[in-house]
Design a protein around this motif. Structure first.
Motif, PDB file in Angstrom:
ATOM      1  N   TYR A 155       1.012  -1.024  -0.091  1.00 50.06           N
ATOM      2  CA  TYR A 155       0.056  -0.141   0.008  1.00 50.06           C
ATOM      3  C   TYR A 155       0.836   1.317  -0.061  1.00 50.06           C
ATOM      4  CZ  TYR A 155      -3.947  -3.052   1.179  1.00 50.06           C
ATOM      5  OH  TYR A 155      -4.726  -3.979   1.244  1.00 50.06           O
ATOM      6  N   LEU A 156       0.450   2.381  -0.917  1.00 55.19           N
ATOM      7  CA  LEU A 156       1.321   3.607  -0.588  1.00 55.19           C
ATOM      8  C   LEU A 156       0.196   4.512  -0.140  1.00 55.19           C
ATOM      9  CD1 LEU A 156       3.455   5.245  -2.000  1.00 55.19           C
ATOM     10  CD2 LEU A 156       1.899   5.626  -4.024  1.00 55.19           C
ATOM     11  N   TYR A 157       0.785   5.131   0.767  1.00 56.22           N
ATOM     12  CA  TYR A 157      -0.014   6.096   1.553  1.00 56.22           C
ATOM     13  C   TYR A 157       0.529   7.666   1.180  1.00 56.22           C
ATOM     14  CZ  TYR A 157      -1.711   2.408   4.600  1.00 56.22           C
ATOM     15  OH  TYR A 157      -2.286   1.339   4.889  1.00 56.22           O
ATOM     16  N   ILE A 158      -0.312   8.466   0.582  1.00 57.38           N
ATOM     17  CA  ILE A 158      -0.101   9.850   0.061  1.00 57.38           C
ATOM     18  C   ILE A 158      -0.851  10.852   1.146  1.00 57.38           C
ATOM     19  CG2 ILE A 158      -0.151  11.368  -1.858  1.00 57.38           C
ATOM     20  CD1 ILE A 158      -0.274   8.973  -3.667  1.00 57.38           C
ATOM     21  N   VAL A 159      -0.116  11.539   1.795  1.00 54.23           N
ATOM     22  CA  VAL A 159      -0.598  12.601   2.625  1.00 54.23           C
ATOM     23  C   VAL A 159      -0.441  13.918   1.810  1.00 54.23           C
ATOM     24  CG1 VAL A 159      -0.441  13.800   4.951  1.00 54.23           C
ATOM     25  CG2 VAL A 159       0.150  11.412   4.600  1.00 54.23           C
TER      26      VAL A 159
END
Length: 64
Positions: free
Chosen positions: A21-25
């Motif tokens: 999973y890639l988390y982008i804030v």
């Protein structure tokens, strides 16, 4: 906006596939306005470009 992965991050995303999973804030510096976008299996679902080794760049506007 661009999202940059190192070579190791990109290889891990390819290897783990659906488990990665890639988390982008987004809007980190705006008080009370930040949000998180989660993308499963980004290496196989998003159009990454190799711009300058060892980095892989995803042009955020090309997604959706």
């Amino acid at each position: 906006m661009e999202v940059t992965l190192t070579e190791n991050e990109y290889k891990a995303a390819k290897f783990y596939g659906e488990k990665y999973y890639l988390y982008i804030v987004k809007r980190v510096f705006e008080a009370g306005c930040s949000e998180i976008e989660i993308i499963q299996d980004p290496a196989n679902k998003l159009p990454f470009e190799i711009e300058w080794r060892p980095y892989y760049v995803w042009r955020y506007g090309n997604y959706i």
